[in-house]
Design an enzyme around this catalytic site. Structure first.
Site, short mmCIF file in Angstrom:
data_model
loop_
_atom_site.label_atom_id
_atom_site.label_comp_id
_atom_site.label_asym_id
_atom_site.label_seq_id
_atom_site.Cartn_x
_atom_site.Cartn_y
_atom_site.Cartn_z
N TYR A 140 0.82 -1.21 0.00
CA TYR A 140 0.00 0.00 0.00
C TYR A 140 0.86 1.26 0.00
CZ TYR A 140 -4.74 -1.83 0.72
OH TYR A 140 -5.96 -2.41 0.57
N LYS A 190 2.98 -15.29 2.90
CA LYS A 190 3.23 -16.05 1.67
C LYS A 190 4.73 -16.31 1.65
CE LYS A 190 1.90 -17.82 -2.30
NZ LYS A 190 0.97 -18.96 -2.44
N ASP A 222 -3.08 -18.12 0.66
CA ASP A 222 -4.03 -18.83 -0.21
C ASP A 222 -4.78 -19.90 0.59
OD1 ASP A 222 -1.59 -20.13 0.02
OD2 ASP A 222 -1.51 -20.82 -2.05
N ASP A 246 -6.62 -6.87 3.97
CA ASP A 246 -7.70 -6.19 3.25
C ASP A 246 -8.62 -7.24 2.65
OD1 ASP A 246 -9.10 -4.09 1.90
OD2 ASP A 246 -8.03 -4.65 0.07
N ASP A 250 -12.51 -8.84 4.33
CA ASP A 250 -13.78 -8.83 3.58
C ASP A 250 -14.38 -10.23 3.55
OD1 ASP A 250 -13.56 -6.12 2.95
OD2 ASP A 250 -14.10 -6.42 0.84
#
Ligand code: IPM
Ligand code: MG
Length: 355
Positions: A140, A190, A222, A246, A250
């Site tokens: 970001y 990751k 993942d 982020d 959600d």
């Protein structure tokens, strides 16, 4: 007097903020706190008026305030703008300008809404997950970034960056919160592909040495995305870098039935910005049908985390729970056999329960 900077923002932001402020005023009167409010415009509306999504005065006001409340920013109207002045930049500017590195996103199921989730009841009943998302680092904010001319075409670049102190401070927040819950942290990375998150795993593991009473596990992002819908109850506190958080927050929110239900806090110590995690929902803006519950619960988080009033926070949560038990629903959580209400009606019902 405690000072709150208000940034209602765009789309449904102003509608849901209005209800949340009403609720806060009721709590204020009950506990004789004497909150003061100052408007700190940010987002698309601020761009239209001042030519920037985060006027320096707004950032100053936010800095001076004890807490910031933000409705939502953004909308299709501003989508064509250069990245540097998009409404989202206002929000990101507040996060980085106030160094609000710890984003707390609870995904908690209200029992009466178990039917509103798209997942089967037995998988989501009683869900109570907190995503602790690092908020001021990662891709970001990393440099270099941008789009440049390249071999007759273009080349776009964003950079994932984390330093040891950035990872350590967010890991501490997660472990502290886990201590007050079921003492379980799952850190998401990751590390099999991205060196930056290999560092993340290493620093989280080192920091964990100070929190041996908390159980730490690591999961690739993942797999975490898959496990969240396969068996969400395995999670309690999830610790994530900015971008993964982020996305996963959600996903986690939908387990509870509606993204319209979930509050959030972005903290640096007691200083915090509080916002519903849903966006500006331009398609339903101005119709009076938005769900104000996430905003109202965000005020509850503010009372608890910035002002130390857990009692008032629980009262707000309980009032919301009772209104839902009685069968009142805004459109986003409506199902047959319940009573559909507007944004302001939902606010009023919650206030009535609080009284
Ligand atoms: C969020 C939002 C923001 C983010 C946008 C609006 C900049 O999606 O708060 O999750 O990406 O962090
Ligand atoms: Mg998001």
């Amino acid at each position: 007097m405690p000072l709150i900077a208000l940034c209602a923002g765009d789309g449904i932001g102003p509608e849901v903020t209005a209800e949340a402020v009403k609720v806060l005023k009721v709590v204020d009167a009950k506990y004789k706190i004497g909150f003061e409010f100052v408007e700190a415009p940010a987002g698309g509306g601020a761009y239209d008026k001042f030519g920037t999504p985060l006027p320096p005065e707004s950032l100053e006001k936010a800095k001076k305030a004890d807490a910031v409340f933000l409705g939502a920013v953004g909308g299709p109207k501003w989508e064509g703008l250069d990245y540097s002045v998009r409404p989202e930049r206002g929000l990101l500017g507040l996060r980085s300008g106030l160094d609000l590195f710890a984003n707390i996103r609870p995904a908690k199921m209200f029992a009466p809404l178990v039917g509103a989730s798209t997942l089967k009841r037995e998988y989501v009943e009683g869900i109570d997950i907190i995503v602790i998302r690092e908020l001021t680092g990662d891709i970001y904010f990393g440099k270099p970034r941008g789009v440049e001319k390249y071999e007759g075409g273009k080349r776009g670049v964003n950079t994932m960056v984390y330093t040891t102190p950035e990872i350590e401070r967010i890991a501490r927040v997660a472990f502290e919160i886990a201590r007050k819950r079921s003492k379980k942290v799952c850190s998401v990375d990751k590390a099999n592909v991205l060196e930056c998150t290999e560092l993340w795993r290493e620093v989280v593991t080192q920091t964990h040495e100070d929190y041996q009473d908390v159980q730490l596990s690591h999961m690739y992002v993942d797999n975490a995305a898959m496990q969240l819908v396969r068996n969400p109850k395995q999670f309690d506190v999830m610790l994530t870098p900015n971008l993964f958080g982020d996305i996963l927050s959600d996903e986690a929110s939908m387990l509870t039935g509606s993204i319209g239900m979930l509050p959030s806090a972005s903290l640096n110590g007691k200083k915090g910005m509080y916002e519903p995690i849903h966006g500006s929902a331009p398609d339903i803006a101005g119709k009076g049908i938005a769900n104000p519950i996430a905003s109202i619960l965000s005020m509850g988080m503010m009372l608890e985390l910035t002002f130390g009033n857990s009692k008032a926070a629980r009262e707000i949560e309980n009032a919301v729970g009772r209104v839902l038990e009685k069968g009142f629903r805004t459109a986003d959580i409506y199902s047959e056999g319940t009573a559909k209400v507007t944004t302001t009606q939902m606010g009023e019902l919650i206030i009535k329960e609080l009284a």
